[in-house]
Design a protein around this motif. Structure first.
Motif, PDB file in Angstrom:
ATOM      1  N   LEU A  46      -1.448   5.984   7.096  1.00  0.00           N
ATOM      2  CA  LEU A  46      -1.760   4.636   6.628  1.00  0.00           C
ATOM      3  C   LEU A  46      -3.176   4.233   7.008  1.00  0.00           C
ATOM      4  O   LEU A  46      -3.865   3.540   6.264  1.00  0.00           O
ATOM      5  N   GLY A  47      -3.635   4.669   8.152  1.00  0.00           N
ATOM      6  CA  GLY A  47      -4.987   4.422   8.650  1.00  0.00           C
ATOM      7  C   GLY A  47      -5.198   5.295   9.862  1.00  0.00           C
ATOM      8  O   GLY A  47      -4.378   6.177  10.146  1.00  0.00           O
ATOM      9  N   LEU A  48      -6.284   5.040  10.584  1.00  0.00           N
ATOM     10  CA  LEU A  48      -6.566   5.852  11.766  1.00  0.00           C
ATOM     11  C   LEU A  48      -6.511   5.063  13.064  1.00  0.00           C
ATOM     12  O   LEU A  48      -6.680   5.637  14.139  1.00  0.00           O
ATOM     13  N   ASP A  49      -6.325   3.752  12.982  1.00  0.00           N
ATOM     14  CA  ASP A  49      -6.217   2.939  14.196  1.00  0.00           C
ATOM     15  C   ASP A  49      -5.194   1.845  13.967  1.00  0.00           C
ATOM     16  O   ASP A  49      -4.858   1.495  12.840  1.00  0.00           O
ATOM     17  N   ARG A  50      -4.695   1.310  15.054  1.00  0.00           N
ATOM     18  CA  ARG A  50      -3.636   0.313  14.948  1.00  0.00           C
ATOM     19  C   ARG A  50      -4.142  -1.021  14.412  1.00  0.00           C
ATOM     20  O   ARG A  50      -3.457  -1.690  13.626  1.00  0.00           O
ATOM     21  N   ALA A  51      -5.347  -1.435  14.838  1.00  0.00           N
ATOM     22  CA  ALA A  51      -5.820  -2.779  14.501  1.00  0.00           C
ATOM     23  C   ALA A  51      -6.001  -2.965  12.998  1.00  0.00           C
ATOM     24  O   ALA A  51      -5.494  -3.928  12.409  1.00  0.00           O
ATOM     25  N   SER A  52      -6.720  -2.044  12.348  1.00  0.00           N
ATOM     26  CA  SER A  52      -7.000  -2.222  10.921  1.00  0.00           C
ATOM     27  C   SER A  52      -5.747  -2.047  10.080  1.00  0.00           C
ATOM     28  O   SER A  52      -5.581  -2.734   9.058  1.00  0.00           O
ATOM     29  N   THR A  53      -4.852  -1.150  10.485  1.00  0.00           N
ATOM     30  CA  THR A  53      -3.646  -0.943   9.695  1.00  0.00           C
ATOM     31  C   THR A  53      -2.661  -2.097   9.867  1.00  0.00           C
ATOM     32  O   THR A  53      -1.996  -2.508   8.920  1.00  0.00           O
ATOM     33  N   ALA A  54      -2.562  -2.642  11.087  1.00  0.00           N
ATOM     34  CA  ALA A  54      -1.709  -3.814  11.297  1.00  0.00           C
ATOM     35  C   ALA A  54      -2.231  -5.002  10.502  1.00  0.00           C
ATOM     36  O   ALA A  54      -1.454  -5.761   9.895  1.00  0.00           O
ATOM     37  N   GLN A  55      -3.559  -5.169  10.471  1.00  0.00           N
ATOM     38  CA  GLN A  55      -4.151  -6.259   9.704  1.00  0.00           C
ATOM     39  C   GLN A  55      -3.878  -6.084   8.213  1.00  0.00           C
ATOM     40  O   GLN A  55      -3.605  -7.053   7.496  1.00  0.00           O
ATOM     41  N   LEU A  56      -3.929  -4.841   7.746  1.00  0.00           N
ATOM     42  CA  LEU A  56      -3.629  -4.551   6.347  1.00  0.00           C
ATOM     43  C   LEU A  56      -2.233  -5.033   5.979  1.00  0.00           C
ATOM     44  O   LEU A  56      -2.034  -5.696   4.950  1.00  0.00           O
ATOM     45  N   LEU A  57      -1.259  -4.727   6.817  1.00  0.00           N
ATOM     46  CA  LEU A  57       0.115  -5.138   6.533  1.00  0.00           C
ATOM     47  C   LEU A  57       0.274  -6.650   6.608  1.00  0.00           C
ATOM     48  O   LEU A  57       1.009  -7.249   5.805  1.00  0.00           O
ATOM     49  N   GLU A  58      -0.417  -7.292   7.545  1.00  0.00           N
ATOM     50  CA  GLU A  58      -0.362  -8.751   7.643  1.00  0.00           C
ATOM     51  C   GLU A  58      -0.953  -9.398   6.400  1.00  0.00           C
ATOM     52  O   GLU A  58      -0.397 -10.367   5.862  1.00  0.00           O
ATOM     53  N   ASP A  59      -2.089  -8.874   5.945  1.00  0.00           N
ATOM     54  CA  ASP A  59      -2.736  -9.432   4.750  1.00  0.00           C
ATOM     55  C   ASP A  59      -1.862  -9.254   3.516  1.00  0.00           C
ATOM     56  O   ASP A  59      -1.769 -10.152   2.665  1.00  0.00           O
ATOM     57  N   ALA A  60      -1.217  -8.102   3.405  1.00  0.00           N
ATOM     58  CA  ALA A  60      -0.339  -7.851   2.270  1.00  0.00           C
ATOM     59  C   ALA A  60       0.846  -8.810   2.283  1.00  0.00           C
ATOM     60  O   ALA A  60       1.210  -9.388   1.240  1.00  0.00           O
ATOM     61  N   LYS A  61       1.431  -9.003   3.457  1.00  0.00           N
ATOM     62  CA  LYS A  61       2.571  -9.914   3.568  1.00  0.00           C
ATOM     63  C   LYS A  61       2.174 -11.337   3.201  1.00  0.00           C
ATOM     64  O   LYS A  61       2.910 -12.048   2.494  1.00  0.00           O
ATOM     65  N   ALA A  62       0.990 -11.764   3.638  1.00  0.00           N
ATOM     66  CA  ALA A  62       0.517 -13.115   3.342  1.00  0.00           C
ATOM     67  C   ALA A  62       0.324 -13.330   1.847  1.00  0.00           C
ATOM     68  O   ALA A  62       0.499 -14.448   1.334  1.00  0.00           O
ATOM     69  N   LYS A  63      -0.040 -12.275   1.124  1.00  0.00           N
ATOM     70  CA  LYS A  63      -0.267 -12.364  -0.317  1.00  0.00           C
ATOM     71  C   LYS A  63       0.972 -12.027  -1.135  1.00  0.00           C
ATOM     72  O   LYS A  63       0.925 -12.031  -2.375  1.00  0.00           O
ATOM     73  N   GLY A  64       2.059 -11.681  -0.480  1.00  0.00           N
ATOM     74  CA  GLY A  64       3.263 -11.305  -1.207  1.00  0.00           C
ATOM     75  C   GLY A  64       3.149  -9.953  -1.896  1.00  0.00           C
ATOM     76  O   GLY A  64       3.768  -9.728  -2.937  1.00  0.00           O
ATOM     77  N   LEU A  65       2.381  -9.042  -1.297  1.00  0.00           N
ATOM     78  CA  LEU A  65       2.141  -7.732  -1.885  1.00  0.00           C
ATOM     79  C   LEU A  65       2.816  -6.642  -1.072  1.00  0.00           C
ATOM     80  O   LEU A  65       3.052  -6.791   0.125  1.00  0.00           O
ATOM     81  N   ARG A  66       3.114  -5.544  -1.728  1.00  0.00           N
ATOM     82  CA  ARG A  66       3.764  -4.411  -1.073  1.00  0.00           C
ATOM     83  C   ARG A  66       2.738  -3.340  -0.716  1.00  0.00           C
ATOM     84  O   ARG A  66       1.762  -3.117  -1.429  1.00  0.00           O
ATOM     85  N   VAL A  67       3.030  -2.647   0.393  1.00  0.00           N
ATOM     86  CA  VAL A  67       2.291  -1.453   0.782  1.00  0.00           C
ATOM     87  C   VAL A  67       3.309  -0.330   0.940  1.00  0.00           C
ATOM     88  O   VAL A  67       4.321  -0.490   1.626  1.00  0.00           O
ATOM     89  N   GLY A  68       3.035   0.791   0.286  1.00  0.00           N
ATOM     90  CA  GLY A  68       3.848   1.991   0.450  1.00  0.00           C
ATOM     91  C   GLY A  68       2.989   3.105   0.993  1.00  0.00           C
ATOM     92  O   GLY A  68       1.776   3.141   0.752  1.00  0.00           O
ATOM     93  N   CYS A  69       3.584   4.010   1.742  1.00  0.00           N
ATOM     94  CA  CYS A  69       2.803   5.068   2.399  1.00  0.00           C
ATOM     95  C   CYS A  69       3.533   6.405   2.334  1.00  0.00           C
ATOM     96  O   CYS A  69       4.726   6.483   2.626  1.00  0.00           O
ATOM     97  N   ALA A  70       2.783   7.427   1.938  1.00  0.00           N
ATOM     98  CA  ALA A  70       3.315   8.790   1.970  1.00  0.00           C
ATOM     99  C   ALA A  70       3.601   9.189   3.426  1.00  0.00           C
ATOM    100  O   ALA A  70       3.035   8.603   4.349  1.00  0.00           O
ATOM    101  N   PRO A  71       4.469  10.169   3.632  1.00  0.00           N
ATOM    102  CA  PRO A  71       5.064  11.017   2.604  1.00  0.00           C
ATOM    103  C   PRO A  71       6.294  10.382   1.951  1.00  0.00           C
ATOM    104  O   PRO A  71       7.039   9.648   2.612  1.00  0.00           O
ATOM    105  N   ASP A  72       6.464  10.700   0.663  1.00  0.00           N
ATOM    106  CA  ASP A  72       7.663  10.237  -0.031  1.00  0.00           C
ATOM    107  C   ASP A  72       8.655  11.364  -0.253  1.00  0.00           C
ATOM    108  O   ASP A  72       9.634  11.204  -0.981  1.00  0.00           O
TER     109      ASP A  72
END
Length: 380
Positions: free
Chosen positions: A104-130
């Motif tokens: 999903l990313g290489l560090d906790r801070a930027s990836t956690a922020q990504l998920l927070e931003d997506a949740k705030a906008k009502g958007l989904r994030v999916g991550c391999a492997p599927d």
């Protein structure tokens, strides 16, 4: 959905990054009637143009062209790991759902922020492997859930071989920060274990670099050397909140090629899962001995027929699209991807400190794919 395509037809998809792995994504997504690939974007616009022509995609250009496309509702992020979080964040900012290659990313801070931003906008994030959505893994998971091996106790996994420089013409990035066998191959095995057992609460690991430099074996750059920045072999011990344990080996240093090993051992049997890098494979189990004389008899493996429709990469994106429409959780979620990343980063920290490291994130129960999930039948 976040954008306003009004045709009522397939969901519009755009790609950012069209490297080698894009071929299998494009081949599979073109067979799913619920989605339609509208544009490909890449730093190398000529490569994007060539891939678009090869796969019948109507448009190509830069990453910004993908983000600006009014009918793109989901962005597929196939860039290098170092920019996964940055590119995904740009897509979220543009109002698009995101499916990203692992990690999903290489560090906790930027990836956690990504998920927070997506949740705030009502958007989904999916991550391999599927691959965990494939009928191989899902058949085994259903078998475990129905009690075939009793209560799961511990797991063993292994992926070991001599390394990607023997086939990849540009393997240096696979030994750089954010890769190595742990972050490149580890997600398949760790995602499988978390999908079965849930949250990991702590990890311990040991790592080594067999060589500080390696040599490219194939292609135009054969004979060139490149640095090894991360451990090329790691041994992991993971402890799950639910009480299970697992030990795992990931190595790019082994003359013996042995991969795809996932064994789950329970109170009433042991089950052998397919290679977690694949969507299908054989499943079998053994039962414990009741009693025997001087020597134990040979344990006969009992085969389990695989159930479900076989497809390939892109299945997790399709599940995410359908989950949005059905207002349900999707299987290969950003939350799962973040927890797997947190486990791997904790393992790196443990290898450096020679101590157990607590994993602070957690994950909800990972949904099971219904047997009748059909990727080729439109739900729109």
């Amino acid at each position: 959905m976040s954008t306003t395509r009004s045709t009522g037809g397939p969901i519009g998809v755009g790609f950012i990054g069209v490297g080698v792995i894009s071929d299998t994504y494009l081949e599979n997504l073109s067979s799913f009637p619920d989605v339609e690939v509208l544009i490909l974007g890449d730093l190398d616009v000529e490569r994007a143009k060539s891939q678009a022509a090869k796969h019948g995609v109507p448009a190509s250009g830069t990453a910004q062209d993908v983000l600006d496309h009014p009918d793109v509702q989901v962005v597929v992020n196939l860039t290098i790991p170092a920019v996964h979080a940055e590119v995904s964040a740009s897509a979220i900012a543009a109002g698009k759902h995101v499916w990203t290659e692992k990690p999903l990313g290489l560090d906790r801070a930027s990836t956690a922020q990504l998920l927070e931003d997506a949740k705030a906008k009502g958007l989904r994030v999916g991550c391999a492997p599927d691959t965990v959505l494939g009928p191989g893994f899902q058949t085994a998971k259903r078998e475990i859930l129905k009690g075939t091996i009793g209560t799961p106790l511990f797991a063993q996994t292994s992926m070991q071989w001599q390394g990607p420089e023997v086939f990849h013409p540009n393997p240096g990035f696979l030994f750089a920060k954010g890769a190595g066998p742990l972050l490149d191959i580890g997600p398949y095995y760790i995602t499988a274990l978390v999908s079965l057992f849930g949250t990991v609460d702590k990890v311990a690991a040991m790592g080594l670099r067999a060589q500080l430099e390696r040599t490219i074996q194939v292609g135009d750059r054969a004979g060139e050397t490149f640095p090894v920045e991360v451990p090329s072999t790691l041994s992991l011990l993971t402890s799950f909140e639910a009480g299970q344990q697992a030990n795992s080996l990931v190595s790019f240093d082994s003359p013996l090629a042995r991969q795809g090993i996932v064994e789950i051992h329970g109170t009433e049997g042991s089950i052998f899962l397919p290679d977690p890098n694949m969507f299908e494979g054989s499943i079998s189990y053994v039962k414990p001995f009741e009693s025997f004389g001087e020597a134990p008899p040979v344990q006969e493996r009992i085969e389990i027929p695989q159930e479900g429709t076989v497809t390939g990469r892109g299945l997790g994106l399709l599940d995410m699209v359908r989950a949005i429409a059905e207002d349900r959780p999707h299987v290969a979620s950003g939350e799962l991807g973040y927890h797997v990343l947190d486990i791997m980063l904790s393992a790196e920290e443990s290898a450096a400190s020679e101590e157990f490291v607590a994993v602070k994130s957690s994950v909800s129960e990972v949904p099971t794919v219904p047997v009748d999930f059909d990727p080729f039948a439109s739900t729109i």
